[in-house]
Design a protein around this motif. Structure first.
Motif, PDB file in Angstrom:
ATOM      1  N   GLN A  80       5.744  18.412   1.116  1.00 50.60           N
ATOM      2  CA  GLN A  80       6.997  19.122   0.862  1.00 50.60           C
ATOM      3  C   GLN A  80       8.034  18.238   0.188  1.00 50.60           C
ATOM      4  OE1 GLN A  80       8.508  21.150   4.307  1.00 50.60           O
ATOM      5  NE2 GLN A  80       6.709  22.441   4.546  1.00 50.60           N
ATOM      6  N   TYR A  81       8.102  16.957   0.582  1.00 49.99           N
ATOM      7  CA  TYR A  81       9.154  16.088   0.063  1.00 49.99           C
ATOM      8  C   TYR A  81       8.648  15.106  -0.991  1.00 49.99           C
ATOM      9  CZ  TYR A  81      11.438  17.967   4.196  1.00 49.99           C
ATOM     10  OH  TYR A  81      11.947  18.829   5.141  1.00 49.99           O
ATOM     11  N   GLY A  82       7.376  14.769  -0.953  1.00 54.96           N
ATOM     12  CA  GLY A  82       6.836  13.812  -1.931  1.00 54.96           C
ATOM     13  C   GLY A  82       6.147  14.467  -3.101  1.00 54.96           C
ATOM     14  N   GLY A  83       5.693  15.705  -2.899  1.00 53.69           N
ATOM     15  CA  GLY A  83       5.060  16.439  -3.983  1.00 53.69           C
ATOM     16  C   GLY A  83       3.706  15.885  -4.390  1.00 53.69           C
ATOM     17  N   LEU A  84       3.256  16.289  -5.572  1.00 58.65           N
ATOM     18  CA  LEU A  84       1.936  15.917  -6.072  1.00 58.65           C
ATOM     19  C   LEU A  84       1.799  14.409  -6.266  1.00 58.65           C
ATOM     20  CD1 LEU A  84      -0.834  16.798  -7.169  1.00 58.65           C
ATOM     21  CD2 LEU A  84       0.253  17.087  -9.413  1.00 58.65           C
ATOM     22  N   THR A  85       2.840  13.768  -6.753  1.00 63.97           N
ATOM     23  CA  THR A  85       2.766  12.331  -7.037  1.00 63.97           C
ATOM     24  C   THR A  85       2.463  11.522  -5.784  1.00 63.97           C
ATOM     25  OG1 THR A  85       4.348  12.546  -8.861  1.00 63.97           O
ATOM     26  CG2 THR A  85       4.012  10.342  -7.954  1.00 63.97           C
ATOM     27  N   LEU A  86       3.203  11.755  -4.715  1.00 60.63           N
ATOM     28  CA  LEU A  86       2.965  11.026  -3.464  1.00 60.63           C
ATOM     29  C   LEU A  86       1.603  11.370  -2.879  1.00 60.63           C
ATOM     30  CD1 LEU A  86       4.053   9.068  -1.387  1.00 60.63           C
ATOM     31  CD2 LEU A  86       5.179  10.970  -0.230  1.00 60.63           C
ATOM     32  N   LEU A  87       1.196  12.613  -3.004  1.00 59.92           N
ATOM     33  CA  LEU A  87      -0.124  13.039  -2.532  1.00 59.92           C
ATOM     34  C   LEU A  87      -1.225  12.218  -3.202  1.00 59.92           C
ATOM     35  CD1 LEU A  87      -2.113  15.024  -1.139  1.00 59.92           C
ATOM     36  CD2 LEU A  87      -1.736  16.581  -3.067  1.00 59.92           C
ATOM     37  N   LEU A  88      -1.152  12.072  -4.514  1.00 61.88           N
ATOM     38  CA  LEU A  88      -2.168  11.331  -5.267  1.00 61.88           C
ATOM     39  C   LEU A  88      -2.140   9.845  -4.912  1.00 61.88           C
ATOM     40  CD1 LEU A  88      -1.778  13.007  -8.783  1.00 61.88           C
ATOM     41  CD2 LEU A  88      -3.576  13.410  -7.095  1.00 61.88           C
ATOM     42  N   ILE A  89      -0.946   9.293  -4.731  1.00 60.06           N
ATOM     43  CA  ILE A  89      -0.823   7.875  -4.378  1.00 60.06           C
ATOM     44  C   ILE A  89      -1.469   7.597  -3.019  1.00 60.06           C
ATOM     45  CG2 ILE A  89       0.828   6.076  -3.698  1.00 60.06           C
ATOM     46  CD1 ILE A  89       2.719   7.191  -5.840  1.00 60.06           C
ATOM     47  N   ILE A  90      -1.252   8.479  -2.057  1.00 59.43           N
ATOM     48  CA  ILE A  90      -1.807   8.279  -0.714  1.00 59.43           C
ATOM     49  C   ILE A  90      -3.327   8.392  -0.716  1.00 59.43           C
ATOM     50  CG2 ILE A  90      -1.966   9.337   1.586  1.00 59.43           C
ATOM     51  CD1 ILE A  90       1.024   9.859   1.424  1.00 59.43           C
ATOM     52  N   ILE A  91      -3.865   9.379  -1.426  1.00 57.75           N
ATOM     53  CA  ILE A  91      -5.325   9.514  -1.510  1.00 57.75           C
ATOM     54  C   ILE A  91      -5.933   8.309  -2.208  1.00 57.75           C
ATOM     55  CG2 ILE A  91      -7.206  10.871  -2.520  1.00 57.75           C
ATOM     56  CD1 ILE A  91      -5.862  12.107  -0.028  1.00 57.75           C
ATOM     57  N   PHE A  92      -5.274   7.821  -3.245  1.00 54.92           N
ATOM     58  CA  PHE A  92      -5.724   6.607  -3.937  1.00 54.92           C
ATOM     59  C   PHE A  92      -5.759   5.428  -2.966  1.00 54.92           C
ATOM     60  CE2 PHE A  92      -4.607   2.609  -5.976  1.00 54.92           C
ATOM     61  CZ  PHE A  92      -5.511   2.530  -7.024  1.00 54.92           C
ATOM     62  N   ALA A  93      -4.678   5.251  -2.204  1.00 52.71           N
ATOM     63  CA  ALA A  93      -4.575   4.108  -1.293  1.00 52.71           C
ATOM     64  C   ALA A  93      -5.574   4.188  -0.154  1.00 52.71           C
ATOM     65  CB  ALA A  93      -3.147   4.023  -0.738  1.00 52.71           C
ATOM     66  N   GLU A  94      -5.758   5.380   0.408  1.00 55.41           N
ATOM     67  CA  GLU A  94      -6.631   5.496   1.581  1.00 55.41           C
ATOM     68  C   GLU A  94      -8.094   5.295   1.241  1.00 55.41           C
ATOM     69  OE1 GLU A  94      -7.684   8.309   5.384  1.00 55.41           O
ATOM     70  OE2 GLU A  94      -7.275   9.192   3.445  1.00 55.41           O
ATOM     71  N   THR A  95      -8.472   5.503  -0.009  1.00 59.28           N
ATOM     72  CA  THR A  95      -9.888   5.424  -0.373  1.00 59.28           C
ATOM     73  C   THR A  95     -10.303   4.080  -0.952  1.00 59.28           C
ATOM     74  OG1 THR A  95      -9.320   6.496  -2.492  1.00 59.28           O
ATOM     75  CG2 THR A  95     -10.163   7.907  -0.747  1.00 59.28           C
ATOM     76  N   GLY A  96      -9.500   3.043  -0.769  1.00 60.93           N
ATOM     77  CA  GLY A  96      -9.955   1.761  -1.271  1.00 60.93           C
ATOM     78  C   GLY A  96      -9.038   0.578  -1.037  1.00 60.93           C
ATOM     79  N   VAL A  97      -7.794   0.815  -0.653  1.00 61.17           N
ATOM     80  CA  VAL A  97      -6.875  -0.287  -0.360  1.00 61.17           C
ATOM     81  C   VAL A  97      -6.934  -0.526   1.143  1.00 61.17           C
ATOM     82  CG1 VAL A  97      -4.506  -1.110  -0.519  1.00 61.17           C
ATOM     83  CG2 VAL A  97      -5.411   0.439  -2.275  1.00 61.17           C
ATOM     84  N   PHE A  98      -7.323  -1.738   1.573  1.00 63.42           N
ATOM     85  CA  PHE A  98      -7.676  -1.953   2.979  1.00 63.42           C
ATOM     86  C   PHE A  98      -6.563  -1.615   3.971  1.00 63.42           C
ATOM     87  CE2 PHE A  98      -5.997  -6.131   1.749  1.00 63.42           C
ATOM     88  CZ  PHE A  98      -5.183  -6.455   2.820  1.00 63.42           C
ATOM     89  N   PHE A  99      -5.282  -1.675   3.538  1.00 61.58           N
ATOM     90  CA  PHE A  99      -4.208  -1.336   4.475  1.00 61.58           C
ATOM     91  C   PHE A  99      -3.894   0.159   4.470  1.00 61.58           C
ATOM     92  CE2 PHE A  99      -2.236  -2.969   0.556  1.00 61.58           C
ATOM     93  CZ  PHE A  99      -1.546  -1.837   0.133  1.00 61.58           C
ATOM     94  N   GLY A 100      -4.713   0.954   3.757  1.00 66.71           N
ATOM     95  CA  GLY A 100      -4.472   2.392   3.711  1.00 66.71           C
ATOM     96  C   GLY A 100      -5.274   3.192   4.721  1.00 66.71           C
ATOM     97  N   PHE A 101      -5.951   2.485   5.660  1.00 71.15           N
ATOM     98  CA  PHE A 101      -6.841   3.167   6.594  1.00 71.15           C
ATOM     99  C   PHE A 101      -6.112   4.118   7.534  1.00 71.15           C
ATOM    100  CE2 PHE A 101      -5.454  -0.661   8.770  1.00 71.15           C
ATOM    101  CZ  PHE A 101      -5.174  -0.202  10.049  1.00 71.15           C
ATOM    102  N   PHE A 102      -4.806   3.895   7.760  1.00 71.11           N
ATOM    103  CA  PHE A 102      -4.072   4.710   8.729  1.00 71.11           C
ATOM    104  C   PHE A 102      -3.540   6.004   8.121  1.00 71.11           C
ATOM    105  CE2 PHE A 102      -0.944   2.122   6.575  1.00 71.11           C
ATOM    106  CZ  PHE A 102       0.134   2.987   6.414  1.00 71.11           C
TER     107      PHE A 102
END
Length: 209
Positions: A17-39
């Motif tokens: 709602q507040y971050g929109g598509l851009t934040l959504l894509l950034i989070i999916i990018f981070a969670e699928t390969g950046v080791f500190f994105g596991f949470f």
């Protein structure tokens, strides 16, 4: 900052709602390969994204949304692979910190040893594992073209399953958005069960050794 406020900021509904598509894509990018994105809440975030697609909160066509999410997930996994390839020794000997736990890498390795290349498909549906499995692939130097194929398949199946499930459910029951918080909590609990079971099995095996 109050811990409850901090955690609420990572609520999938708030993110979209507040971050929109851009934040959504950034989070999916981070969670699928950046080791500190596991949470990060990947499963529930994708589901809610599908539920809210083509609405005032996420005014993006479902086909375009899925395409962009697959690109983000595959790109994140590539970063994870390269991280493992170039920094594998460092991570293997790294001490635990707030954003890195050695047990998560051990858990992922046990999962990979059990499922082989299918870990890159099945692991997409498991929190923690989906973050570290691509890093592990780089650490053990899995053949890159082979990794690329399974990585793309895993990302596509994961995103199609989660996003379309939310999208079709939202189309069939428009009033379901009233219960978003309950849905998110339920998904987090359900997605955590396989991880806990795998961790317990791995711990028991290590204890026997």
């Amino acid at each position: 900052m109050n811990i409850l406020v901090f955690l609420d900021s990572f609520n999938p509904e708030n993110i979209i709602q507040y971050g929109g598509l851009t934040l959504l894509l950034i989070i999916i990018f981070a969670e699928t390969g950046v080791f500190f994105g596991f949470f990060l809440p990947g499963d529930s975030l994708l589901f809610i994204a599908g539920l809210l697609s083509d609405t005032e909160y996420l005014d993006t066509n479902i086909a375009l949304l899925i395409t962009l999410l697959i690109i983000a997930a595959v790109s994140g996994s590539m970063v994870g692979y390269l991280t493992g390839r170039w920094a594998g020794v460092y991570l293997a000997n790294k001490k635990d910190s707030l954003f890195f736990k050695k047990k998560y890498l051990d858990l992922t390795q046990a999962f990979y040893q059990k499922h082989g290349m299918m870990a890159f498909i099945l692991g997409r549906f498991l929190p923690v594992v989906r973050t570290f499995v691509t890093i592990l692939a780089g650490m053990v130097k899995i053949d890159f073209p082979k990794f690329l194929i399974f990585n793309f398949l895993g990302a596509s199946i994961w995103i199609l399953t989660m996003v379309l499930s939310g999208h079709f459910l939202g189309q069939a029951f428009p009033q379901i958005t009233t219960y978003l918080e309950i849905i998110v909590v339920g998904m987090i609990l359900v997605s955590a069960i396989p991880v806990v079971i795998t961790w317990l099995k791995n711990r028991n095996l290590l204890a026997k050794d």
